[in-house]
Design a protein around this motif. Structure first.
Motif, PDB file in Angstrom:
ATOM      1  N   SER A 146       0.820  -1.209   0.000  1.00 28.23           N
ATOM      2  CA  SER A 146       0.000   0.000   0.000  1.00 28.23           C
ATOM      3  C   SER A 146       0.854   1.259   0.000  1.00 28.23           C
ATOM      4  O   SER A 146       0.398   2.323  -0.417  1.00 28.23           O
ATOM      5  CB  SER A 146      -0.943  -0.003   1.219  1.00 28.23           C
ATOM      6  N   PHE A 147       2.116   1.137   0.430  1.00 23.61           N
ATOM      7  CA  PHE A 147       3.011   2.290   0.475  1.00 23.61           C
ATOM      8  C   PHE A 147       3.834   2.446  -0.806  1.00 23.61           C
ATOM      9  O   PHE A 147       3.973   3.546  -1.337  1.00 23.61           O
ATOM     10  CB  PHE A 147       3.969   2.170   1.661  1.00 23.61           C
ATOM     11  N   VAL A 148       4.423   1.344  -1.285  1.00 27.27           N
ATOM     12  CA  VAL A 148       5.351   1.435  -2.427  1.00 27.27           C
ATOM     13  C   VAL A 148       4.937   0.509  -3.562  1.00 27.27           C
ATOM     14  O   VAL A 148       5.771  -0.009  -4.299  1.00 27.27           O
ATOM     15  CB  VAL A 148       6.812   1.139  -1.993  1.00 27.27           C
ATOM     16  N   GLY A 149       3.640   0.314  -3.735  1.00 28.15           N
ATOM     17  CA  GLY A 149       3.138  -0.570  -4.783  1.00 28.15           C
ATOM     18  C   GLY A 149       3.580  -0.149  -6.170  1.00 28.15           C
ATOM     19  O   GLY A 149       3.827  -0.991  -7.036  1.00 28.15           O
ATOM     20  N   GLU A 150       3.710   1.152  -6.407  1.00 31.61           N
ATOM     21  CA  GLU A 150       4.122   1.634  -7.721  1.00 31.61           C
ATOM     22  C   GLU A 150       5.498   1.092  -8.100  1.00 31.61           C
ATOM     23  O   GLU A 150       5.745   0.731  -9.251  1.00 31.61           O
ATOM     24  CB  GLU A 150       4.150   3.166  -7.731  1.00 31.61           C
ATOM     25  N   GLN A 151       6.393   1.021  -7.132  1.00 29.21           N
ATOM     26  CA  GLN A 151       7.721   0.473  -7.387  1.00 29.21           C
ATOM     27  C   GLN A 151       7.664  -1.032  -7.623  1.00 29.21           C
ATOM     28  O   GLN A 151       8.363  -1.574  -8.480  1.00 29.21           O
ATOM     29  CB  GLN A 151       8.650   0.754  -6.208  1.00 29.21           C
ATOM     30  N   MET A 152       6.805  -1.705  -6.888  1.00 32.38           N
ATOM     31  CA  MET A 152       6.704  -3.154  -7.002  1.00 32.38           C
ATOM     32  C   MET A 152       6.259  -3.588  -8.388  1.00 32.38           C
ATOM     33  O   MET A 152       6.759  -4.572  -8.938  1.00 32.38           O
ATOM     34  CB  MET A 152       5.742  -3.691  -5.941  1.00 32.38           C
ATOM     35  N   TYR A 153       5.306  -2.863  -8.974  1.00 30.82           N
ATOM     36  CA  TYR A 153       4.774  -3.251 -10.278  1.00 30.82           C
ATOM     37  C   TYR A 153       5.753  -2.989 -11.417  1.00 30.82           C
ATOM     38  O   TYR A 153       5.485  -3.387 -12.554  1.00 30.82           O
ATOM     39  CB  TYR A 153       3.453  -2.525 -10.543  1.00 30.82           C
ATOM     40  N   GLN A 154       6.864  -2.353 -11.140  1.00 26.93           N
ATOM     41  CA  GLN A 154       7.880  -2.133 -12.168  1.00 26.93           C
ATOM     42  C   GLN A 154       8.827  -3.321 -12.301  1.00 26.93           C
ATOM     43  O   GLN A 154       9.684  -3.344 -13.177  1.00 26.93           O
ATOM     44  CB  GLN A 154       8.679  -0.865 -11.853  1.00 26.93           C
ATOM     45  N   MET A 155       8.652  -4.329 -11.439  1.00 24.76           N
ATOM     46  CA  MET A 155       9.506  -5.503 -11.513  1.00 24.76           C
ATOM     47  C   MET A 155       9.242  -6.256 -12.814  1.00 24.76           C
ATOM     48  O   MET A 155       8.092  -6.494 -13.183  1.00 24.76           O
ATOM     49  CB  MET A 155       9.237  -6.417 -10.320  1.00 24.76           C
ATOM     50  N   PRO A 156      10.284  -6.635 -13.553  1.00 23.72           N
ATOM     51  CA  PRO A 156      10.091  -7.360 -14.820  1.00 23.72           C
ATOM     52  C   PRO A 156       9.330  -8.663 -14.626  1.00 23.72           C
ATOM     53  O   PRO A 156       9.570  -9.404 -13.663  1.00 23.72           O
ATOM     54  CB  PRO A 156      11.530  -7.626 -15.282  1.00 23.72           C
ATOM     55  N   ASP A 157       8.411  -8.954 -15.543  1.00 22.76           N
ATOM     56  CA  ASP A 157       7.590 -10.164 -15.441  1.00 22.76           C
ATOM     57  C   ASP A 157       8.426 -11.429 -15.324  1.00 22.76           C
ATOM     58  O   ASP A 157       8.071 -12.356 -14.580  1.00 22.76           O
ATOM     59  CB  ASP A 157       6.677 -10.290 -16.666  1.00 22.76           C
ATOM     60  N   ASP A 158       9.540 -11.484 -16.061  1.00 29.30           N
ATOM     61  CA  ASP A 158      10.305 -12.727 -16.085  1.00 29.30           C
ATOM     62  C   ASP A 158      11.078 -12.984 -14.787  1.00 29.30           C
ATOM     63  O   ASP A 158      11.697 -14.030 -14.632  1.00 29.30           O
ATOM     64  CB  ASP A 158      11.265 -12.749 -17.283  1.00 29.30           C
ATOM     65  N   GLN A 159      11.024 -12.033 -13.856  1.00 29.14           N
ATOM     66  CA  GLN A 159      11.677 -12.242 -12.559  1.00 29.14           C
ATOM     67  C   GLN A 159      10.682 -12.653 -11.476  1.00 29.14           C
ATOM     68  O   GLN A 159      11.083 -13.142 -10.422  1.00 29.14           O
ATOM     69  CB  GLN A 159      12.389 -10.957 -12.122  1.00 29.14           C
ATOM     70  N   VAL A 160       9.394 -12.471 -11.753  1.00 30.63           N
ATOM     71  CA  VAL A 160       8.388 -12.678 -10.713  1.00 30.63           C
ATOM     72  C   VAL A 160       8.208 -14.151 -10.367  1.00 30.63           C
ATOM     73  O   VAL A 160       8.365 -14.563  -9.205  1.00 30.63           O
ATOM     74  CB  VAL A 160       7.039 -12.053 -11.128  1.00 30.63           C
TER      75      VAL A 160
END
Length: 275
Positions: A146-160
């Protein structure tokens, strides 16, 4: 004249000597060598932490929702989601369980809007936050999202997915167009295979794009967990997050400093704080 020369030499030696790091005030229960000492000192210097009246920090005590919120509120002093929500209707006007004389009233009212999934609890038109409820390690994922979700969604799909399948106390499973699900190779969930809360379902579109089930809920969990674990903010033990364990005060402080350092490294820190 000799005294003047000696004083001048002393002044020059002090001016150009290597500065000695100043340690923050030491809590009685955070001695030198404590695994969280560096993070505790960091937070004291940033004005985030204060101990109890007896000089203790109580590092092994479970942290509650209000305490975690206040720490984040103090460290990331530019982040106030509920003051200026992107959609006015998302603004929370009142928590039923947070009176105006509550010690953490301002941070709780400023840090969460209606989009804080997994944190705020809606009962028809009434909203609850449960400020004294202890935070588990699984709960912590929702709070940090809820605090840094914007940063989290920038993670590349192939790393998730590679990160998620290495966590043994959640279930990662694929699903097809019929809704049929199979456990993802490498996912060795121990005791929550049939529990939707701790299950993350995914699929691939014909274009190769990674998608998750249950609307945005599995997406939130997937990217939040992958970002936290992938950046070593949340650590695993023998491939487990120990999701049911309470988050201790020391763990919370260490995680907050690690988030600070990640934001500093990727150049986004100034968006969140002036400290």
């Amino acid at each position: 004249m000799k005294n003047i020369i000696l004083c001048l030499a002393l002044f020059v030696s002090i001016l150009f000597s290597t500065p000695v790091p100043v340690q923050a005030s030491q809590f009685s229960d955070i001695p030198d060598g404590h695994w969280a000492r560096e993070s505790v000192d960091f937070m004291v210097k940033k004005g985030v932490l204060s101990g109890y009246s007896n000089g203790a920090f109580r590092p092994n005590e479970a942290i509650d929702r209000a305490e975690l919120t206040v720490m984040f509120h103090k460290l990331f002093n530019k982040l106030r989601p509920n003051l200026n929500p992107s959609i006015p209707e998302m603004k929370i006007q009142k928590f039923e369980d947070v009176p105006k004389n509550h010690w953490a009233y301002q941070p709780l009212m400023e840090m969460y809007d209606a989009d804080s999934f997994g944190v705020v609890d809606w009962h028809w038109d009434k909203v609850y936050i449960y400020p004294e409820k202890k935070v588990t390690r699984w709960d912590a994922m929702y709070f940090f999202q809820s605090f840094v979700g914007e940063q989290m969604y920038q993670m590349p799909d192939d790393q998730v997915l590679p990160i998620l399948v290495g966590i043994d106390d959640i279930t990662v499973q694929s699903f097809d167009s019929t809704g049929y699900s199979t456990r993802s190779p490498g996912s060795l969930a121990i005791d929550k295979i049939d529990d939707g809360e701790y299950t993350i379902s995914y699929s691939y579109l014909d274009t190769g794009e990674l998608i998750f089930a249950n609307g945005d809920i599995d997406t939130l969990k997937a990217y939040a967990l992958a970002w936290l674990v992938g950046n070593d903010i949340m650590s695993t033990w023998e491939n487990q997050l120990e999701i049911h364990d309470p988050l201790t005060r020391a763990e919370a402080v260490v995680m907050l400093q690690r988030i600070y350092n990640v934001l500093l490294a990727d150049g986004s820190l100034s968006t969140y704080t002036s400290k």
